[in-house]
Scaffold this active site. Structure first.
Site, PDB file in Angstrom:
ATOM      1  N   ARG A  37     -16.826  22.165  16.766  1.00 20.32           N
ATOM      2  CA  ARG A  37     -16.593  21.043  17.682  1.00 20.32           C
ATOM      3  C   ARG A  37     -15.115  20.700  17.843  1.00 20.32           C
ATOM      4  NH1 ARG A  37     -20.493  18.375  14.648  1.00 20.32           N
ATOM      5  NH2 ARG A  37     -19.118  16.604  14.438  1.00 20.32           N
ATOM      6  N   ASN A  38     -14.240  21.382  17.107  1.00 18.97           N
ATOM      7  CA  ASN A  38     -12.818  21.145  17.321  1.00 18.97           C
ATOM      8  C   ASN A  38     -12.461  21.698  18.698  1.00 18.97           C
ATOM      9  OD1 ASN A  38      -9.840  21.577  17.286  1.00 18.97           O
ATOM     10  ND2 ASN A  38     -10.080  20.678  15.254  1.00 18.97           N
ATOM     11  N   GLN A  39     -11.708  20.955  19.464  1.00 17.03           N
ATOM     12  CA  GLN A  39     -11.442  21.308  20.861  1.00 17.03           C
ATOM     13  C   GLN A  39     -10.165  22.121  21.059  1.00 17.03           C
ATOM     14  OE1 GLN A  39     -11.627  17.209  22.151  1.00 17.03           O
ATOM     15  NE2 GLN A  39     -13.754  17.448  22.796  1.00 17.03           N
TER      16      GLN A  39
END
Length: 163
Positions: A37-39
Site C-alpha cells: 500500500r505504499n504509494q
C-alpha cells in the site's frame, strides 16, 4: 537493531529521494518501499512510465536510475517496534556528506515525509543543496489522497528533470 539498505545511485543521479528507515515489509523483502500500500512506486511509475506496472524490483530501480533519480534513507540503523517512524530510537544516520562528495552531481534532495527530513536535519543541519520536503508515501500518512500526493511529488520530480 535494524539496518537500512545501501543507496541506489549512479553516475546520472541528480535527484536523491530520501526516506527515513525501511518498514517491516521492506526489511523482510530486502527492497525499498515493499509494502503493497505504499504509494512510492506507483507515483514513480505514473510519473515516468505512463502508469505501467513494474515487472520486479530490478525494473523499479532501473526506472529510477534511467531518470536521474536515486534512493537512500536518512538512517543507517535504529531500534524500532513495528514500522512507525514515531517508534524509532537509538538511530545512527547514514553518511550523507560522504555520499554527496562521491556523487557531486546530486543537486537536489527530495525528503519522503517529515520524519526523513527531521532525522536528516538533526544529524547534519540544513542540506547543502536544494531540497524539498514532500508528503510521505506511506499508507500510514492518509492526510492527503493519492492524487494530491502524486501532484506534489510530480511537481518536485518533473521540476528537476532538466537537471
Amino acid at each position: 537493531m535494524i539496518k537500512s539498505f545501501p543507496p541506489i545511485v549512479g553516475p546520472r543521479t541528480r535527484v536523491l529521494i530520501v526516506g527515513s528507515m525501511p518498514g517491516k515489509a521492506s526489511l523482510e523483502a530486502g527492497q525499498y518501499y515493499a509494502h503493497p500500500r505504499n504509494q512510492f512506486w506507483r507515483i514513480i511509475f505514473d510519473t515516468f512510465e505512463h502508469g505501467r506496472t513494474p515487472e520486479n524490483y530490478a525494473d523499479k530501480t532501473a526506472v529510477l536510475l534511467r531518470h536521474g533519480l536515486g534512493l537512500w534513507d536518512t538512517l543507517a540503523s535504529c531500534l524500532r517496534q513495528g514500522s512507525a517512524d514515531a517508534h524509532i530510537r537509538r538511530q545512527t544516520p547514514n553518511d550523507f556528506p560522504a555520499l554527496l562528495r562521491r556523487f557531486p552531481q546530486i543537486q537536489t534532495l527530495l525528503f519522503n515525509g517529515g520524519a526523513a527530513f527531521a532525522f536528516y536535519r538533526r544529524a547534519f543541519g540544513e542540506p547543502p543543496c536544494r531540497f524539498y520536503r514532500l508528503p510521505s508515501t506511506s499508507p500510514a500518512h492518509a492526510a492527503l489522497c493519492y492524487e494530491e500526493k502524486k501532484a506534489r511529488w510530480q511537481q518536485a520530480l518533473l521540476g528537476q528533470k532538466h537537471l
